[in-house]
Enzyme design. Structure first.
Site: not given
Ligand code: CAA
Length: 379
Positions: A128, A132, A242, A339-340, A363
């Site tokens: 919840p 992101s 994914g 269209g419609g 994702e």
């Molecule tokens: N690949 C590999 N590692 C990654 C990465 C990636 N794409 N993105 C971030 N990381 C790693 C970073 O390198 C970091 O690792 P270290 O601390 O070891 O260096 C760690 O993850 C944390 O990253 P950040 O410091 O950048 O953290 P942040 O909080 O600033 O940002 C984020 C992280 C990229 C925003 C991440 O939170 C994110 O991807 N958020 C989106 C989540 C998401 O995609 N949710 C989808 C839900 S699943 C779904 O939808 C499935 C379904 O049912 C269809």
């Protein structure tokens, strides 16, 4: 450079196309209206090998490459994006992570049945208050003797009620932030595991999206994937692949809408000629075709990089970002060309327009993809 598909790619694509037309098309409008999960169709997808396409045959998978997977995803998504998201989650978020990081025992026990489509899986990261901002996990897993005790709530879980196996991300040590997050395999029916109500959604209405509640659920240590603290890396790595699947889904939604619009434009007459002979429509079709081709190249490039063992995080984020924007643009234009008629269910394009929207959200939203892309560029 070689832009040709192999014979195997063509065969997989054609098999997926044939399946989509013969098994998915007939009931797709009713399933959308009723919010009905395509249970029998997903079972057949398993029998045909679409639920574990990239898994090693020794674990009952198809042993195929990622290019084959995206070609199949595109064809199935042209017709039924609710079926394709179930397929995408099972293939790329569940089977891939288990095969890459699971123990031999976990693969024997779970992967074999997931890859064959005998059962399906779900990937449980979102909460919840952690969509992101995925590092803000509130679900906790406390080690007590020989098992963990899981507590918390997950939201918007695809395959929420139809899955048998759930990969659940949870905090094992909150003081370590994202390095204190772990990942567990949880089975349906475990005491304290409750499946919440089904979400009533704008699109992909056949897909079963649920919240999940865990209240003192006992998970054996042997069901943890990797070490404690590996869960966030697992989630990010898994989502990198994914996102290629969702990009292919978006591409399929766009291509499906475009094909319908093109066919309709040749049949429908206005001002004495088919509307395809009017420049206003021709320009729309030209824009749609160009955007779809560009999206396809990005999706295939990301898949190819993954198959070659090269870094694909950046490419998968770009493919998902662009393909999902194209899905939205193209489906809106496909409705306009109709269209419609485009505004009523019978012509399919209004459903595809509603389905397209989620590809910009799940994702990782488009904004998250831009974070991933910009960090790669700037670093
Ligand atoms: N690949 C590999 N590692 C990654 C990465 C990636 N794409 N993105 C971030 N990381 C790693 C970073 O390198 C970091 O690792 P270290 O601390 O070891 O260096 C760690 O993850 C944390 O990253 P950040 O410091 O950048 O953290 P942040 O909080 O600033 O940002 C984020 C992280 C990229 C925003 C991440 O939170 C994110 O991807 N958020 C989106 C989540 C998401 O995609 N949710 C989808 C839900 S699943 C779904 O939808 C499935 C379904 O049912 C269809």
């Amino acid at each position: 450079m070689n832009f040709e598909y192999t014979e195997e790619h063509v065969a997989v694509r054609d098999a997926a196309r044939e399946f989509a037309h013969s098994e998915l098309l007939a009931g797709v409008i009713d399933r959308d209206t009723e919010g009905k999960f395509p249970k029998e169709q997903v079972k057949k997808m398993g029998e045909l090998g679409f639920m574990g396409m990239m898994v090693d045959p020794k674990y009952n998978g198809g042993g195929m490459d990622t290019i084959s997977y995206v070609l199949a995803m595109e064809e199935i998504s042209k017709i039924d994006a609710s079926a394709s998201v179930c397929m995408s989650v099972n293939n790329s978020l569940v089977c891939w992570g288990l095969e890459k990081y699971g123990s031999e025992e976990q693969k024997e026990k779970y992967l074999k049945r997931l890859a064959s489509g005998e059962i399906i899986g779900a990937f449980c990261l979102s909460e919840p208050e952690a969509g992101s901002d995925a590092t803000s996990q509130k679900t906790s897993a406390e080690l007590v003797g020989d098992h963990y005790v899981l507590n918390g709530t997950k939201n918007w879980i695809t395959n929420g009620s139809s899955a048998s196996v759930y990969l659940v991300i949870a905090q094992t040590d909150a003081s370590k932030g994202h390095k204190g997050i772990s990942v567990f395999i949880v089975e349906k029916g475990q005491e304290g595991f409750v499946i919440g109500k089904k979400e009533d959604k704008l699109g992909i209405r056949g897909s079963d999206t649920h919240s999940l509640m865990f209240s003192d659920v006992k998970v054996p240590i042997s069901n943890r994937i990797g070490d404690e603290g590996f869960g966030f890396t697992f989630a990010m790595e898994t989502l990198n692949g994914g996102r290629i699947g969702i990009a292919a889904q978006a591409l399929g939604i766009a291509a499906g809408a475009y094909e319908l619009a093109l066919a309709y434009s040749k049949e429908r007459k206005a001002f004495g000629k088919p509307i395809s002979q009017h420049q206003a429509i021709q320009f729309k079709l030209a824009d749609m075709a160009t955007q779809i081709e560009a999206a396809r190249l990005l999706v295939l490039k990301a898949a190819w990089l993954k198959d070659e063992g090269k870094d694909y995080a950046f490419a998968s984020a770009m493919a998902k970002l662009y393909a999902s924007e194209v899905a939205m643009n193209v489906t809106i234009e496909a409705v306009q060309v109709h269209g419609g008629y485009g505004y009523v269910k019978e012509y399919h394009v209004e459903r595809l327009m509603r389905d397209a929207k989620i590809t910009q959200i799940y994702e990782g939203t488009s904004e998250i993809q831009k974070i991933v892309i910009s960090r790669s560029i700037i670093r």
